[in-house]
Scaffold this motif. Sequence first.
Motif, short mmCIF file in Angstrom:
data_model
loop_
_atom_site.label_atom_id
_atom_site.label_comp_id
_atom_site.label_asym_id
_atom_site.label_seq_id
_atom_site.Cartn_x
_atom_site.Cartn_y
_atom_site.Cartn_z
N GLN A 172 2.13 12.94 -5.95
CA GLN A 172 2.78 12.66 -7.22
C GLN A 172 3.87 11.60 -7.06
N ILE A 173 4.57 11.62 -5.93
CA ILE A 173 5.64 10.66 -5.67
C ILE A 173 5.07 9.27 -5.38
N GLY A 174 3.81 9.22 -4.93
CA GLY A 174 3.19 7.92 -4.71
C GLY A 174 2.70 7.69 -3.29
N ALA A 175 2.52 8.76 -2.51
CA ALA A 175 2.05 8.62 -1.13
C ALA A 175 0.56 8.89 -1.04
N HIS B 175 0.82 -1.20 0.00
CA HIS B 175 0.00 0.00 0.00
C HIS B 175 0.87 1.27 0.00
N LYS B 176 0.28 2.36 -0.44
CA LYS B 176 1.01 3.62 -0.51
C LYS B 176 1.43 4.09 0.89
N PRO B 177 2.58 4.74 1.01
CA PRO B 177 2.96 5.31 2.31
C PRO B 177 1.89 6.31 2.77
N ARG B 178 1.47 6.19 4.02
CA ARG B 178 0.41 7.04 4.57
C ARG B 178 1.05 8.20 5.34
N ILE B 179 0.89 9.42 4.82
CA ILE B 179 1.56 10.59 5.37
C ILE B 179 0.52 11.59 5.87
N LEU B 180 0.64 11.98 7.14
CA LEU B 180 -0.19 13.01 7.74
C LEU B 180 0.59 14.32 7.77
N LEU B 181 -0.05 15.40 7.34
CA LEU B 181 0.59 16.71 7.31
C LEU B 181 -0.10 17.66 8.28
N LEU B 182 0.70 18.32 9.13
CA LEU B 182 0.20 19.27 10.12
C LEU B 182 0.82 20.64 9.85
N TYR B 183 0.02 21.70 10.01
CA TYR B 183 0.56 23.06 9.85
C TYR B 183 0.14 23.90 11.05
N ASP C 23 12.54 23.66 -4.88
CA ASP C 23 13.33 22.46 -5.14
C ASP C 23 13.69 21.75 -3.84
N ARG C 24 13.96 22.52 -2.79
CA ARG C 24 14.27 21.88 -1.49
C ARG C 24 13.06 21.14 -0.95
N VAL C 25 11.87 21.69 -1.12
CA VAL C 25 10.67 20.99 -0.66
C VAL C 25 10.53 19.66 -1.39
N VAL C 26 10.81 19.66 -2.70
CA VAL C 26 10.78 18.41 -3.47
C VAL C 26 11.78 17.41 -2.87
N ASP C 27 13.00 17.89 -2.59
CA ASP C 27 14.03 17.02 -1.98
C ASP C 27 13.53 16.39 -0.69
N VAL C 28 12.90 17.22 0.17
CA VAL C 28 12.46 16.74 1.48
C VAL C 28 11.35 15.70 1.33
N MET C 29 10.41 15.93 0.42
CA MET C 29 9.31 14.98 0.25
C MET C 29 9.81 13.66 -0.35
N GLU C 30 10.72 13.74 -1.30
CA GLU C 30 11.32 12.51 -1.84
C GLU C 30 12.00 11.71 -0.73
N GLU C 31 12.76 12.42 0.10
CA GLU C 31 13.50 11.75 1.17
C GLU C 31 12.55 11.13 2.19
N LEU C 32 11.47 11.84 2.50
CA LEU C 32 10.51 11.31 3.46
C LEU C 32 9.91 10.00 2.97
N VAL C 33 9.50 9.96 1.70
CA VAL C 33 8.91 8.74 1.16
C VAL C 33 9.93 7.60 1.16
N LYS C 34 11.18 7.89 0.80
CA LYS C 34 12.22 6.86 0.80
C LYS C 34 12.41 6.27 2.20
N PHE C 35 12.52 7.14 3.20
CA PHE C 35 12.73 6.64 4.56
C PHE C 35 11.50 5.91 5.07
N THR C 36 10.31 6.37 4.69
CA THR C 36 9.09 5.69 5.13
C THR C 36 9.02 4.28 4.55
#
Length: 236
Positions: free
Chosen positions: A58-61, A28-36, A190-203
């Motif tokens: 877009q990355i698949g989460a 299943h897709k990585p389940r990510i909760l976002l808080l602001y 571009d940094r936000v893209v980097d962070v989201m890619e890294e988050l999905v990889k680690f998840t």
Amino acid sequence: MIPELPNIDPELLGLPSQEQLAKPAVLHKPRILLLYGSNRARSYSRLLTEEAARLLEQIGADTRIFNPSGLPLPDDAPEDHPKVQELRELVLWSEGMVWCSPERHGAMTGVFKSQIDWVPLSMGAVRPTQGKTLALMQVSGGSQSFNALNQMRVLGRWMRMFTIPNQSSVAKAFLEFDEAGRMKPSAYYDRVVDVMEELVKFTLLLREQSDYLVDRYSERKESAEQLSKRVNQPSI
């Protein structure tokens, strides 16, 4: 076997191995909760969070964003308050999180901290945040700063989460979004893209492994002692 460590119970001591980390992939897709951390009508932490959610999708989460509007102050309402229950259910649902706060008076906002304060370290036998991944972002009205990020990194560690190395700090955030609320192309984007890619990889790397990775000798020892007491308790 361990004569030099008389305080250790060798039967409870874990012996980590690569084989214990080899588990079948979960599909299943990585389940990510976002808080602001702002309730403003044009909240830049919300706009950045929404942009991060689009990237994650877009990355698949699979993403969920919690709206903090209406969440009471900690301990100013019962735990069965609808917004509290909504937040806790989302935390339990998630495998990873994105935290995004404005920097206000050199710190994360009270709106953001209140959300975390409503999430206990344990809910019965469940630890809702332990072993989950975490990515951090902040927005600033002035020059680039990392105060809120540094505070949230400490907070994430306190909540027993795996906080990824990369992070995003967007300076003068009012210049980085168009009238429609979309983030403009920039090095910040571009940094936000980097962070989201890294988050999905680690998840993906840590999913199905977090329970094993946070399995602790001290807790196994405590559980064994409690079980021994129950077994040896005289019946009435």
